[in-house]
Design an enzyme around this catalytic site. Structure first.
Site, PDB file in Angstrom:
ATOM      1  N   ASP A  60      22.543  30.614  33.087  1.00  0.00           N
ATOM      2  CA  ASP A  60      21.505  30.123  33.868  1.00  0.00           C
ATOM      3  C   ASP A  60      20.839  30.931  34.674  1.00  0.00           C
ATOM      4  O   ASP A  60      21.134  31.460  35.747  1.00  0.00           O
ATOM      5  CB  ASP A  60      21.898  28.931  34.736  1.00  0.00           C
ATOM      6  CG  ASP A  60      20.632  28.017  35.290  1.00  0.00           C
ATOM      7  OD1 ASP A  60      19.563  28.578  35.203  1.00  0.00           O
ATOM      8  OD2 ASP A  60      20.969  27.146  36.207  1.00  0.00           O
ATOM      9  N   VAL A  61      19.534  31.449  34.478  1.00  0.00           N
ATOM     10  CA  VAL A  61      19.070  32.755  34.926  1.00  0.00           C
ATOM     11  C   VAL A  61      18.329  32.422  36.294  1.00  0.00           C
ATOM     12  O   VAL A  61      18.080  33.239  37.176  1.00  0.00           O
ATOM     13  CB  VAL A  61      17.743  33.296  33.972  1.00  0.00           C
ATOM     14  CG1 VAL A  61      18.328  33.753  32.840  1.00  0.00           C
ATOM     15  CG2 VAL A  61      16.633  32.423  33.718  1.00  0.00           C
ATOM     16  N   TYR A 151       2.626  28.254  32.816  1.00  0.00           N
ATOM     17  CA  TYR A 151       2.997  29.396  31.941  1.00  0.00           C
ATOM     18  C   TYR A 151       2.215  30.650  32.243  1.00  0.00           C
ATOM     19  O   TYR A 151       2.654  31.724  32.288  1.00  0.00           O
ATOM     20  CB  TYR A 151       3.050  28.794  30.348  1.00  0.00           C
ATOM     21  CG  TYR A 151       3.467  29.843  29.335  1.00  0.00           C
ATOM     22  CD1 TYR A 151       4.765  30.155  29.346  1.00  0.00           C
ATOM     23  CD2 TYR A 151       2.580  30.832  28.879  1.00  0.00           C
ATOM     24  CE1 TYR A 151       5.052  31.031  28.426  1.00  0.00           C
ATOM     25  CE2 TYR A 151       3.157  31.756  27.833  1.00  0.00           C
ATOM     26  CZ  TYR A 151       4.552  31.712  27.359  1.00  0.00           C
ATOM     27  OH  TYR A 151       4.979  32.640  26.431  1.00  0.00           O
ATOM     28  N   LYS A 155       3.319  34.175  33.455  1.00  0.00           N
ATOM     29  CA  LYS A 155       3.247  35.420  32.630  1.00  0.00           C
ATOM     30  C   LYS A 155       2.387  36.607  33.497  1.00  0.00           C
ATOM     31  O   LYS A 155       2.811  37.680  33.205  1.00  0.00           O
ATOM     32  CB  LYS A 155       2.993  34.982  31.323  1.00  0.00           C
ATOM     33  CG  LYS A 155       3.904  34.401  30.576  1.00  0.00           C
ATOM     34  CD  LYS A 155       5.388  34.921  30.582  1.00  0.00           C
ATOM     35  CE  LYS A 155       6.172  33.982  29.495  1.00  0.00           C
ATOM     36  NZ  LYS A 155       7.790  34.740  29.449  1.00  0.00           N
ATOM     37  N   THR A 186       8.292  31.180  15.787  1.00  0.00           N
ATOM     38  CA  THR A 186       9.655  30.648  16.140  1.00  0.00           C
ATOM     39  C   THR A 186      10.093  29.364  15.868  1.00  0.00           C
ATOM     40  O   THR A 186       9.057  28.497  15.539  1.00  0.00           O
ATOM     41  CB  THR A 186       9.745  31.212  17.822  1.00  0.00           C
ATOM     42  OG1 THR A 186       8.865  30.003  18.516  1.00  0.00           O
ATOM     43  CG2 THR A 186       9.607  32.645  17.896  1.00  0.00           C
TER      44      THR A 186
END
Length: 246
Positions: A60-61, A151, A155, A186
């Site tokens: 879990d980052v 998002y 980024k 993806t």
């Protein structure tokens, strides 16, 4: 070989761009630790490639303890020569409709998680006097797009975090760069309907979506010694998306 048994961590390594990067790194001679929160996919990939080449670590980052466990395992298995800081999530929501928890989750994974992975890696790389980190940014770090407030904000922050870390550690033998993909084919994108996919293709002057292995190629280049004079840079792998419109 290109990486000659160097040790590399790939976060979000169990699927999509991360998985493609794991496979490319192994082909190029690296030993890789696959860090991902998806235990099932991670262990299947470890089994397929083989434990002599890769190890999976459930990670879990956003959790400092989990990140420390990841790098302790990596030091034991292969050493920390490189990191592809790739874990992240997408989110579509208008700014005024964002709930606090939803906003914070994107920030925690896409920005704070990137920082925590980089911080742990840098501490180890500084001791050994070498290392390369590649953070996964996005075309949406270069310009705004409606429905992507969290998002795009994260980024954009990753791009400037990359530059700052590069400057701080240029004298330590450590390079820090980023790669900014366009829209890539993806599993998440494949869930979209054909009309939406066709529209996304038209946004790229090259005339198609990206493939995961193409972003993996860009990331492994930046990780490798072939990019030895490159730090604090962002490599756009976007099929011409940000170049402009004809």
């Amino acid at each position: 070989m290109r990486f000659d048994e160097k040790g590399v961590v790939v976060t979000g390594g169990a699927s999509g761009i991360g998985e493609a990067t794991v496979r490319r790194l192994v082909r190029d001679g690296a030993k890789v630790v696959i860090a991902d929160i998806d235990d099932t996919k991670g262990r299947l990939l470890e089994q397929e490639i083989g434990k002599e080449f890769v190890r999976f670590c459930s990670t879990d980052v956003t959790d400092t303890g989990s990140v420390d466990e990841l790098f302790n395992l990596t030091e034991q298995f292969c050493g920390v020569d490189g990191v592809f800081n790739n874990a992240g999530i997408g989110a579509v929501c208008s700014a005024i409709d964002y709930k606090d928890d939803d906003w914070q989750r994107v920030v925690d994974i896409n920005l704070t998680g990137v920082f925590k992975i980089a911080r742990a890696a840098l501490a180890r790389m500084k001791q050994q006097g070498s290392g390369s980190i590649v953070n996964c940014a996005s075309i949406l770090g270069h310009f705004g797009q409606s429905q992507t407030a969290a998002y795009s904000a994260t980024k954009g922050a990753v791009l400037n975090l990359t530059r700052t870390l590069a400057i701080e550690h240029a004298g330590d033998g450590i390079r820090v760069n980023s790669v900014s993909p366009g829209y890539v084919r993806t599993p998440i994108l494949e869930a979209l309907d054909k009309e939406t996919l066709d529209f996304l293709q038209t946004l790229h002057p090259i005339g198609r979506l990206g493939e995961p292995h193409e972003i993996a190629n860009a990331a492994t280049f930046l990780l490798s010694d072939e990019a030895s004079f490159i730090t604090g840079a962002d490599l756009l792998a976007d099929g011409g998306f940000t170049a402009g419109k004809s």
